[in-house]
Design a protein around this motif. Structure first.
Motif, PDB file in Angstrom:
ATOM      1  N   PHE A  91       0.830  -1.213   0.000  1.00 27.24           N
ATOM      2  CA  PHE A  91       0.000   0.000   0.000  1.00 27.24           C
ATOM      3  C   PHE A  91       0.860   1.257   0.000  1.00 27.24           C
ATOM      4  CE2 PHE A  91      -2.066   3.385   2.473  1.00 27.24           C
ATOM      5  CZ  PHE A  91      -3.152   3.630   1.656  1.00 27.24           C
ATOM      6  N   SER A  92       1.981   1.226   0.721  1.00 29.17           N
ATOM      7  CA  SER A  92       2.866   2.391   0.795  1.00 29.17           C
ATOM      8  C   SER A  92       3.401   2.769  -0.581  1.00 29.17           C
ATOM      9  CB  SER A  92       4.036   2.111   1.748  1.00 29.17           C
ATOM     10  OG  SER A  92       3.573   1.929   3.074  1.00 29.17           O
ATOM     11  N   VAL A  93       3.684   1.761  -1.410  1.00 34.56           N
ATOM     12  CA  VAL A  93       4.136   2.038  -2.771  1.00 34.56           C
ATOM     13  C   VAL A  93       2.985   2.561  -3.620  1.00 34.56           C
ATOM     14  CG1 VAL A  93       5.111   1.038  -4.874  1.00 34.56           C
ATOM     15  CG2 VAL A  93       5.955   0.297  -2.636  1.00 34.56           C
ATOM     16  N   LEU A  94       1.836   1.909  -3.539  1.00 36.34           N
ATOM     17  CA  LEU A  94       0.687   2.302  -4.350  1.00 36.34           C
ATOM     18  C   LEU A  94       0.256   3.734  -4.067  1.00 36.34           C
ATOM     19  CD1 LEU A  94      -1.494  -0.937  -4.114  1.00 36.34           C
ATOM     20  CD2 LEU A  94      -0.260  -0.113  -6.124  1.00 36.34           C
ATOM     21  N   GLN A  95       0.256   4.126  -2.792  1.00 28.61           N
ATOM     22  CA  GLN A  95      -0.241   5.462  -2.456  1.00 28.61           C
ATOM     23  C   GLN A  95       0.709   6.570  -2.897  1.00 28.61           C
ATOM     24  OE1 GLN A  95      -0.659   6.459   1.644  1.00 28.61           O
ATOM     25  NE2 GLN A  95       1.342   5.715   2.222  1.00 28.61           N
ATOM     26  N   MET A  96       1.936   6.213  -3.243  1.00 23.74           N
ATOM     27  CA  MET A  96       2.863   7.216  -3.759  1.00 23.74           C
ATOM     28  C   MET A  96       2.530   7.598  -5.198  1.00 23.74           C
ATOM     29  SD  MET A  96       5.124   8.630  -1.920  1.00 23.74           S
ATOM     30  CE  MET A  96       6.158   9.237  -3.259  1.00 23.74           C
ATOM     31  N   PHE A  97       1.844   6.712  -5.922  1.00 21.29           N
ATOM     32  CA  PHE A  97       1.615   6.940  -7.343  1.00 21.29           C
ATOM     33  C   PHE A  97       0.137   6.921  -7.733  1.00 21.29           C
ATOM     34  CE2 PHE A  97       5.688   4.732  -6.707  1.00 21.29           C
ATOM     35  CZ  PHE A  97       6.543   5.739  -7.131  1.00 21.29           C
ATOM     36  N   GLU A  98      -0.725   6.672  -6.761  1.00 22.83           N
ATOM     37  CA  GLU A  98      -2.162   6.676  -7.021  1.00 22.83           C
ATOM     38  C   GLU A  98      -2.872   7.471  -5.925  1.00 22.83           C
ATOM     39  OE1 GLU A  98      -3.516   5.610  -9.665  1.00 22.83           O
ATOM     40  OE2 GLU A  98      -1.962   4.311 -10.516  1.00 22.83           O
ATOM     41  N   THR A  99      -4.076   7.957  -6.242  1.00 23.83           N
ATOM     42  CA  THR A  99      -4.885   8.670  -5.255  1.00 23.83           C
ATOM     43  C   THR A  99      -5.717   7.649  -4.496  1.00 23.83           C
ATOM     44  OG1 THR A  99      -4.990  10.634  -6.647  1.00 23.83           O
ATOM     45  CG2 THR A  99      -6.637  10.437  -4.915  1.00 23.83           C
ATOM     46  N   LEU A 100      -5.320   7.341  -3.280  1.00 21.75           N
ATOM     47  CA  LEU A 100      -6.009   6.361  -2.437  1.00 21.75           C
ATOM     48  C   LEU A 100      -6.463   7.090  -1.172  1.00 21.75           C
ATOM     49  CD1 LEU A 100      -3.451   3.441  -2.893  1.00 21.75           C
ATOM     50  CD2 LEU A 100      -5.496   3.923  -4.241  1.00 21.75           C
ATOM     51  N   GLN A 101      -7.539   7.828  -1.322  1.00 25.19           N
ATOM     52  CA  GLN A 101      -7.998   8.705  -0.253  1.00 25.19           C
ATOM     53  C   GLN A 101      -8.238   7.940   1.048  1.00 25.19           C
ATOM     54  OE1 GLN A 101      -8.360  11.809   1.587  1.00 25.19           O
ATOM     55  NE2 GLN A 101      -8.479  12.288  -0.599  1.00 25.19           N
ATOM     56  N   PHE A 102      -7.680   8.444   2.144  1.00 27.11           N
ATOM     57  CA  PHE A 102      -7.843   7.839   3.469  1.00 27.11           C
ATOM     58  C   PHE A 102      -9.329   7.822   3.831  1.00 27.11           C
ATOM     59  CE2 PHE A 102      -7.126   8.369   8.284  1.00 27.11           C
ATOM     60  CZ  PHE A 102      -6.952   7.010   8.461  1.00 27.11           C
ATOM     61  N   GLY A 103      -9.884   6.607   3.937  1.00 29.05           N
ATOM     62  CA  GLY A 103     -11.314   6.489   4.199  1.00 29.05           C
ATOM     63  C   GLY A 103     -12.147   6.436   2.935  1.00 29.05           C
ATOM     64  N   GLY A 104     -11.482   6.398   1.781  1.00 30.71           N
ATOM     65  CA  GLY A 104     -12.212   6.296   0.528  1.00 30.71           C
ATOM     66  C   GLY A 104     -12.488   4.842   0.171  1.00 30.71           C
ATOM     67  N   LEU A 105     -13.195   4.649  -0.931  1.00 27.33           N
ATOM     68  CA  LEU A 105     -13.550   3.293  -1.360  1.00 27.33           C
ATOM     69  C   LEU A 105     -12.681   2.797  -2.511  1.00 27.33           C
ATOM     70  CD1 LEU A 105     -17.453   3.225  -1.128  1.00 27.33           C
ATOM     71  CD2 LEU A 105     -15.841   1.800   0.142  1.00 27.33           C
ATOM     72  N   SER A 106     -11.525   3.419  -2.706  1.00 29.24           N
ATOM     73  CA  SER A 106     -10.589   2.866  -3.676  1.00 29.24           C
ATOM     74  C   SER A 106     -10.129   1.502  -3.164  1.00 29.24           C
ATOM     75  CB  SER A 106      -9.389   3.802  -3.860  1.00 29.24           C
ATOM     76  OG  SER A 106      -8.777   4.085  -2.622  1.00 29.24           O
ATOM     77  N   ILE A 107      -9.936   0.567  -4.075  1.00 26.45           N
ATOM     78  CA  ILE A 107      -9.699  -0.831  -3.699  1.00 26.45           C
ATOM     79  C   ILE A 107      -8.540  -0.981  -2.725  1.00 26.45           C
ATOM     80  CG2 ILE A 107      -9.061  -3.119  -4.578  1.00 26.45           C
ATOM     81  CD1 ILE A 107     -10.441  -2.308  -7.218  1.00 26.45           C
ATOM     82  N   ALA A 108      -7.378  -0.452  -3.084  1.00 30.38           N
ATOM     83  CA  ALA A 108      -6.178  -0.661  -2.273  1.00 30.38           C
ATOM     84  C   ALA A 108      -6.322  -0.040  -0.892  1.00 30.38           C
ATOM     85  CB  ALA A 108      -4.951  -0.083  -2.987  1.00 30.38           C
ATOM     86  N   ASN A 109      -6.861   1.182  -0.818  1.00 29.20           N
ATOM     87  CA  ASN A 109      -7.013   1.852   0.472  1.00 29.20           C
ATOM     88  C   ASN A 109      -7.993   1.114   1.371  1.00 29.20           C
ATOM     89  OD1 ASN A 109      -7.093   4.323   2.373  1.00 29.20           O
ATOM     90  ND2 ASN A 109      -9.206   4.078   1.758  1.00 29.20           N
ATOM     91  N   PHE A 110      -9.126   0.720   0.818  1.00 23.84           N
ATOM     92  CA  PHE A 110     -10.168   0.084   1.617  1.00 23.84           C
ATOM     93  C   PHE A 110      -9.711  -1.270   2.148  1.00 23.84           C
ATOM     94  CE2 PHE A 110     -14.303  -2.033   2.242  1.00 23.84           C
ATOM     95  CZ  PHE A 110     -14.925  -1.068   3.029  1.00 23.84           C
ATOM     96  N   TYR A 111      -9.085  -2.066   1.286  1.00 27.14           N
ATOM     97  CA  TYR A 111      -8.605  -3.380   1.716  1.00 27.14           C
ATOM     98  C   TYR A 111      -7.453  -3.247   2.716  1.00 27.14           C
ATOM     99  CZ  TYR A 111     -11.425  -5.840  -1.788  1.00 27.14           C
ATOM    100  OH  TYR A 111     -12.461  -6.362  -2.520  1.00 27.14           O
ATOM    101  N   PHE A 112      -6.596  -2.256   2.499  1.00 28.91           N
ATOM    102  CA  PHE A 112      -5.503  -2.006   3.439  1.00 28.91           C
ATOM    103  C   PHE A 112      -6.035  -1.691   4.824  1.00 28.91           C
ATOM    104  CE2 PHE A 112      -3.262   1.587   5.504  1.00 28.91           C
ATOM    105  CZ  PHE A 112      -2.148   0.911   5.974  1.00 28.91           C
ATOM    106  N   LEU A 113      -7.036  -0.824   4.905  1.00 24.46           N
ATOM    107  CA  LEU A 113      -7.613  -0.446   6.202  1.00 24.46           C
ATOM    108  C   LEU A 113      -8.220  -1.655   6.916  1.00 24.46           C
ATOM    109  CD1 LEU A 113      -9.387   2.999   5.589  1.00 24.46           C
ATOM    110  CD2 LEU A 113      -7.325   2.539   6.929  1.00 24.46           C
ATOM    111  N   ILE A 114      -8.901  -2.487   6.165  1.00 25.62           N
ATOM    112  CA  ILE A 114      -9.532  -3.661   6.774  1.00 25.62           C
ATOM    113  C   ILE A 114      -8.486  -4.628   7.307  1.00 25.62           C
ATOM    114  CG2 ILE A 114     -10.853  -5.751   6.219  1.00 25.62           C
ATOM    115  CD1 ILE A 114     -12.687  -4.016   4.540  1.00 25.62           C
ATOM    116  N   VAL A 115      -7.418  -4.856   6.541  1.00 26.27           N
ATOM    117  CA  VAL A 115      -6.340  -5.734   7.004  1.00 26.27           C
ATOM    118  C   VAL A 115      -5.676  -5.149   8.247  1.00 26.27           C
ATOM    119  CG1 VAL A 115      -4.049  -6.653   6.449  1.00 26.27           C
ATOM    120  CG2 VAL A 115      -5.891  -6.775   4.766  1.00 26.27           C
ATOM    121  N   LEU A 116      -5.366  -3.857   8.213  1.00 22.84           N
ATOM    122  CA  LEU A 116      -4.682  -3.218   9.331  1.00 22.84           C
ATOM    123  C   LEU A 116      -5.522  -3.244  10.596  1.00 22.84           C
ATOM    124  CD1 LEU A 116      -2.332  -1.570  10.491  1.00 22.84           C
ATOM    125  CD2 LEU A 116      -3.448   0.488   9.614  1.00 22.84           C
TER     126      LEU A 116
END
Length: 409
Positions: free
Chosen positions: A366-391
């Protein structure tokens, strides 16, 4: 059982916004409906004294992370009242707040045991496998019958990676509207496959899982999503390195330093290099970042409002740190960075080796993805949402392993 059904529904419905990217706001309705049902079920479960005590322990063990979440929510609301198009920004902020609150404060009620945690990566792995299978079937149909559904076209590999100039790739997007969404899904679920390999004892099962991961890699490369390919490559390298316990600590320290450095550079207004490797690999993104950094310096207190970023740049900023600072101001960026730093400090090898490695790998991807994509904290983008659930799932399980006494409530 009902709780697990709701979790699956949340994980599946959160894919819909990426399937109809750029569509009407109705595409968010299924995910928010699933979140609402999950919230009601969690509140019902809290009536049980044992569940209530578990939640109290979780809240106490993770009080600093949860405090940062609350401060972040307050900050983005405060920011939204000080920018143009207040109503539109408040609607976006309300959706973000609901997701952050439900996941951080209610999700742990259903996840109390190790087997509950394992349900998450197993589900993510199956979701990834399903999407990879669909994408490959669509690829085969394209080659046999020249169907175009799920195909984004044919592109030179060198257009994205500046190597293999004669190689043409049939770019896959699967059921999504954008190949990057398919790539990010593969990147964020890939660590789940690695965890399942660590967990299983049978050689035949390991071989089957490895073959599935090769499917993931084919789908990933065929998406030509540069950030996703980079994230998965780093995940594989870290997985090998983590055989040595020392690397676990080194990786955590590196992530903390990296987060701190990026935050400092953005606040200081330092522009990214417009030449060299970064420019060659990520092209127009670098120009977007530099324009965004300039705008941040003029709107440091409150940002310009999340809904105004595309109007300013004609695109999303393609960097989560920059997106938060530009949309909500420097304070929101600081709270977000603190959230990541405090969270990574909670990931400790001695709590449960396999689960900790999986969480760290997911965090790294996720740390790599968020450097090059918009993964809004609390948004429903796939990587951000799945990352939050795992964490949050990891925080829930690891808090149950703590020997600290309950906080008095």
């Amino acid at each position: 059982m009902f709780g697990k059904i709701l979790i699956v529904s949340i994980l599946l419905t959160s894919l819909i916004p990426s399937i109809s990217l750029g569509g009407s706001n109705l595409r968010y309705l299924p995910a928010f409906s699933a979140l609402f049902l999950f919230a009601l079920y969690s509140l019902f479960c809290i009536r049980n004294g044992e569940n209530r005590n578990y939640l109290k322990n979780y809240l106490y063990e993770n009080k600093y992370i949860l405090l940062i979440v609350i401060l972040y929510i307050l900050m983005i609301y405060f920011s939204s009242f000080n920018v143009v198009e207040i109503n539109k920004n408040l609607m976006l902020v309300s959706g973000i707040s609901i997701i952050l609150i439900v996941i951080h404060f209610l999700f742990p009620v259903i996840l109390q045991k190790r087997e509950d945690f394992l349900f998450i990566p197993k589900t993510l792995f199956l979701i990834g496998l399903l999407n990879s299978t669909i994408a490959i079937i669509l690829f085969i149909l394209n080659k046999i019958k020249n169907t175009q559904y799920g195909i984004d076209g044919i592109q030179l590999f060198s257009a994205k990676f500046a190597i293999l100039p004669e190689l043409e790739v049939t770019v896959l997007k699967g059921i999504f509207s954008n190949p990057n969404s398919l790539g990010m899904l593969m990147a964020i679920v890939f660590p789940a496959g690695l965890l399942l390999i660590m967990e299983t004892k049978k050689l035949s099962s390991k071989l089957m899982l490895i073959s599935c991961l090769f499917m993931f890699l084919f789908t990933l490369v065929s998406s030509l999503s540069r950030a996703s390919i980079l994230a998965t490559t780093i995940t594989l390298l870290l997985f090998i390195a983590l055989r040595a316990k020392l690397f676990f600590t080194i990786i955590r320290i590196f992530i903390i330093v990296f987060i701190s450095l990026i935050t400092f550079l953005i606040i200081s207004g330092v522009k990214f290099s417009s030449s060299g490797t970064l420019k060659i690999i990520f092209g127009d993104r670098v120009d977007l970042w530099n324009r965004s950094v300039e705008a941040i310096q003029d709107n440091m207190a409150y940002g310009i409002g999340l809904s105004n970023i595309v109007k300013l740049l004609s695109h999303a900023s393609h960097n989560t740190y920059i997106e938060i600072a530009l949309g909500f101001g420097i304070s929101a960026l600081i709270f977000y960075s603190l959230y990541l730093i405090v969270s990574i400090l909670k990931v400790k090898l001695q709590k449960d080796r396999n689960l900790s490695i999986y969480t760290l790998l997911t965090f790294s991807s996720f740390s790599v993805l968020q450097m090059f994509e918009t993964l809004q904290f609390g948004g429903l983008s796939i990587a951000n949402f799945y990352f939050l659930i795992v964490l949050v799932s990891y925080l829930s399980i690891s808090s149950s392993l703590s020997k600290s006494r309950l906080s008095p409530f």
